[in-house]
Design a protein around this motif. Structure first.
Motif, mmCIF file in Angstrom:
data_model
loop_
_atom_site.group_PDB
_atom_site.id
_atom_site.type_symbol
_atom_site.label_atom_id
_atom_site.label_comp_id
_atom_site.label_asym_id
_atom_site.label_seq_id
_atom_site.Cartn_x
_atom_site.Cartn_y
_atom_site.Cartn_z
ATOM 1 N N HIS B 67 1.074 -0.506 -0.246
ATOM 2 C CA HIS B 67 -0.416 0.363 -0.035
ATOM 3 C C HIS B 67 0.550 0.925 -0.466
ATOM 4 O O HIS B 67 1.046 1.892 -0.759
ATOM 5 C CB HIS B 67 -0.690 -0.048 1.235
ATOM 6 N N LEU B 70 2.553 1.595 -3.628
ATOM 7 C CA LEU B 70 1.070 2.399 -4.579
ATOM 8 C C LEU B 70 1.524 3.744 -4.402
ATOM 9 O O LEU B 70 0.661 4.520 -5.081
ATOM 10 C CB LEU B 70 -0.163 1.184 -4.391
ATOM 11 N N PHE B 71 1.043 4.250 -2.922
ATOM 12 C CA PHE B 71 -0.069 5.808 -2.084
ATOM 13 C C PHE B 71 1.198 6.241 -3.057
ATOM 14 O O PHE B 71 0.888 8.086 -3.294
ATOM 15 C CB PHE B 71 -0.136 5.441 -1.094
ATOM 16 N N ARG B 76 0.161 6.823 -9.893
ATOM 17 C CA ARG B 76 -0.860 7.673 -9.163
ATOM 18 C C ARG B 76 -1.150 8.222 -8.805
ATOM 19 O O ARG B 76 -1.806 8.411 -7.429
ATOM 20 C CB ARG B 76 -0.788 6.402 -8.852
ATOM 21 N N ILE B 79 -4.919 9.471 -8.471
ATOM 22 C CA ILE B 79 -5.646 8.994 -7.552
ATOM 23 C C ILE B 79 -5.312 9.032 -6.035
ATOM 24 O O ILE B 79 -6.337 9.017 -5.019
ATOM 25 C CB ILE B 79 -5.530 7.425 -8.128
ATOM 26 N N THR B 80 -4.381 9.477 -5.930
ATOM 27 C CA THR B 80 -3.930 9.216 -4.812
ATOM 28 C C THR B 80 -4.671 10.690 -4.113
ATOM 29 O O THR B 80 -4.473 10.753 -2.359
ATOM 30 C CB THR B 80 -2.684 9.848 -4.051
ATOM 31 N N GLU B 82 -6.888 11.940 -4.855
ATOM 32 C CA GLU B 82 -8.447 11.992 -4.953
ATOM 33 C C GLU B 82 -9.144 11.448 -3.371
ATOM 34 O O GLU B 82 -9.472 12.288 -2.655
ATOM 35 C CB GLU B 82 -9.004 11.621 -5.869
ATOM 36 N N ILE B 83 -7.957 10.267 -3.146
ATOM 37 C CA ILE B 83 -8.360 9.798 -1.830
ATOM 38 C C ILE B 83 -8.039 10.781 -0.787
ATOM 39 O O ILE B 83 -9.059 11.132 0.186
ATOM 40 C CB ILE B 83 -7.524 8.576 -2.031
ATOM 41 N N ILE B 84 -7.487 11.536 -0.593
ATOM 42 C CA ILE B 84 -6.782 12.122 0.339
ATOM 43 C C ILE B 84 -8.069 13.426 -0.095
ATOM 44 O O ILE B 84 -8.330 14.120 1.614
ATOM 45 C CB ILE B 84 -5.113 13.249 0.066
ATOM 46 N N THR B 86 -10.790 13.071 -0.382
ATOM 47 C CA THR B 86 -12.208 12.417 0.254
ATOM 48 C C THR B 86 -12.182 13.029 1.829
ATOM 49 O O THR B 86 -12.754 12.525 2.577
ATOM 50 C CB THR B 86 -11.885 11.490 -0.154
ATOM 51 N N PHE B 87 -11.037 12.715 2.502
ATOM 52 C CA PHE B 87 -11.209 13.010 4.114
ATOM 53 C C PHE B 87 -10.912 14.727 4.483
ATOM 54 O O PHE B 87 -10.815 14.582 5.626
ATOM 55 C CB PHE B 87 -10.063 12.091 4.724
ATOM 56 N N SER B 89 -13.285 16.888 3.133
ATOM 57 C CA SER B 89 -14.564 17.695 2.692
ATOM 58 C C SER B 89 -14.657 17.641 4.832
ATOM 59 O O SER B 89 -14.843 16.833 5.032
ATOM 60 C CB SER B 89 -14.994 17.103 2.226
#
Lengths: 178, 89
Positions: B67, B70-71, B76, B79-80, B82-84, B86-87, B89
């Motif tokens: 992980h 990949l992170f 990537r 996408i990384t 976007e994931i960050i 996500t948390f 907001s």
């Protein structure tokens, strides 16, 4: 044994990578929406993939829904469970048809540590056989045994050793023997 | 195999439902009569539980390493991010 574990490690690595881009963002969104952290999302994603991978390696298992529905279903179950428990301190639950019943889960991380320090090689061998379904022929080859029978004997010796370690360290738990 | 290993195999066959009906009934009758056998069955059940725990703990360690790779993989990055986000907001 190391070769055996390495091969299996590579297989879980490619299994994980193949699903990371597609599913981790979905898990992150779900966990974020429910008030969790990035670390929670990572742990849940890993646990869900471990359970899913276990199911896939079980003989006779057939996926009845889409992979996405199955993985996200496990994630939701694990999250619901995590609200009540500390997920990292106990055996996974949440997926249907686990090999072990819930009543057989380890309630003592201390016991696991003792067994681990007493016989990591045995735990690796048994884990390979029971959890990864590695055949006795491959185990015999990895361990340098001449036959499957020798590997089977070693397997039972390892089980005996672990059983004995558990016994020695459970003696003070009266209820264990009731 | 020596006797004690044969007993472990027999308990395994019982716990894995590999005994036919007759042998299973005989084994359960022996358990009723032998406290030691009942204890050994429970110990072995616990051993399988620990093996499962070990397998999962080992996999978790491996997945954490993968992980992290990949992170932090530059290819990537989107996408990384976007994931960050996500948390955030």
């Amino acid at each position: 044994m190391e070769t055996l574990i390495k091969n299996k490690t590579e297989s879980i690595a490619s299994f994980y990578e193949a699903r990371y881009d597609q599913f981790f963002i979905q898990v992150a969104r779900l966990v974020s929406k429910r008030g969790g952290t990035l670390e929670d999302a990572k742990d849940l994603f890993h646990d869900a993939l471990i359970l899913y991978h276990e199911k896939l390696t079980q003989p006779g298992f057939e996926l009845q829904s889409s992979e996405e529905a199955y993985i996200m279903g496990i994630v939701k179950n694990l999250w619901s469970h995590q609200i009540k428990h500390d997920l990292r301190s106990e055996t996974l639950v949440g997926a249907p048809d686990l090999m072990l019943e819930e009543s057989n889960q380890i309630d003592e991380p201390r016991l696991y540590k003792l067994v681990l320090s007493a016989g990591k090689k045995c735990l690796d061998l048994l884990s390979s056989f029971y959890m990864q379904h590695t055949g006795l022929k491959d185990i015999a080859s990895a361990l340098g045994f001449s036959s499957e029978h020798s590997a089977a004997v070693q397997k039972y010796k390892c089980l005996e050793k672990i059983r004995e370690t558990i016994k020695q360290n459970s003696l003070h738990h009266e209820d264990f023997f009731e | 195999m020596r006797t004690s290993l044969n007993e472990i195999k027999e308990i395994e066959d019982y716990l894995c439902n590999n005994l036919n009906t007759g042998d299973r009934l005989i084994f359960e009758a022996r358990m009723l009569l032998s406290k030691k056998l009942r204890k050994d069955v429970e110990l072995q059940r616990k051993a399988y539980s620990i093996i499962q725990h070990h397998y999962r703990a080992t996999l978790r360690q491996q997945l954490n390493v993968i992980h992290d790779r990949l992170f932090h993989d530059p290819s990537r990055k989107a996408i990384t991010k976007e994931i960050i986000n996500t948390f955030k907001s």
